[in-house]
Motif scaffolding. Sequence first.
Motif, short mmCIF file in Angstrom:
data_model
loop_
_atom_site.label_atom_id
_atom_site.label_comp_id
_atom_site.label_asym_id
_atom_site.label_seq_id
_atom_site.Cartn_x
_atom_site.Cartn_y
_atom_site.Cartn_z
N GLU A 67 3.98 1.43 -1.09
CA GLU A 67 4.69 1.49 -2.36
C GLU A 67 3.78 1.99 -3.46
OE1 GLU A 67 6.48 -2.31 -3.18
OE2 GLU A 67 7.78 -2.19 -1.42
N THR A 68 2.54 1.53 -3.49
CA THR A 68 1.62 2.01 -4.52
C THR A 68 1.30 3.48 -4.31
OG1 THR A 68 -0.27 1.23 -3.24
CG2 THR A 68 0.57 -0.24 -4.97
N GLN A 110 4.28 5.28 -5.58
CA GLN A 110 4.32 5.21 -7.04
C GLN A 110 3.32 6.20 -7.64
OE1 GLN A 110 3.59 1.10 -7.86
NE2 GLN A 110 5.74 0.49 -7.62
N LYS A 111 2.15 6.27 -7.06
CA LYS A 111 1.14 7.21 -7.55
C LYS A 111 1.64 8.65 -7.42
CE LYS A 111 -2.96 4.43 -6.75
NZ LYS A 111 -4.19 4.26 -5.96
N GLU A 121 0.83 -1.20 0.00
CA GLU A 121 0.00 0.00 0.00
C GLU A 121 0.86 1.25 0.00
OE1 GLU A 121 -2.82 -0.08 3.18
OE2 GLU A 121 -3.70 -1.98 2.51
#
Length: 186
Positions: A41-42, A45-46, A39
């Motif tokens: 990392e995403t 990334q976003k 979560e």
Amino acid sequence: MDVPEKKKKDQQSAPEQDAKVEAPEETKAADSTPEAQPEQETAEQKLQEQLDQLNDRLLRTLAEYDNYRKRSIKEKDAIYPQAKADTVEKFLPIIDNFERAMQTECSDEAFKKGIDMIFQSFIKTMHELSVEEIGKEGEPFNPDLHNAVMHVEDENYGENVVAQVLQKGYKIGDRVVRYAMVKVAN
């Protein structure tokens, strides 16, 4: 009384100490769970994608502005020579009429001298504006400068030579304001 007060303090401080000790462990446990890491990392990334998109937009906007600025400068630089050529073109019929007036007979010499002075003033102004005459008898015919309206066979002239200038042409630098109307020999 001293002992019970001390006990109360110890009892109050014990849960606080336990909470202090447990709090870091809880955050460590929450961070170390396999579900929390993806979560984060995403989310990172976003955020990185958004940053990259905004960066790309900014760079494109800067490039567009730079192109606009260069185009504006180029257009501005092109306006003056065109306006100058258009203005000179409007005065050419007046100069033609003065040349015709100079060629006619006149009984009043003072009047003729006044016309000549005005004509010379026009010619001086044209030279100050870098306006050059085009078309002289005997020069080679150049379609970039001359407009051939007549053709004559004459042994006195060579091949493709201007035999007669019917109307003078004018240019400013490399820009032709009006082509010279000429009669071409051979």
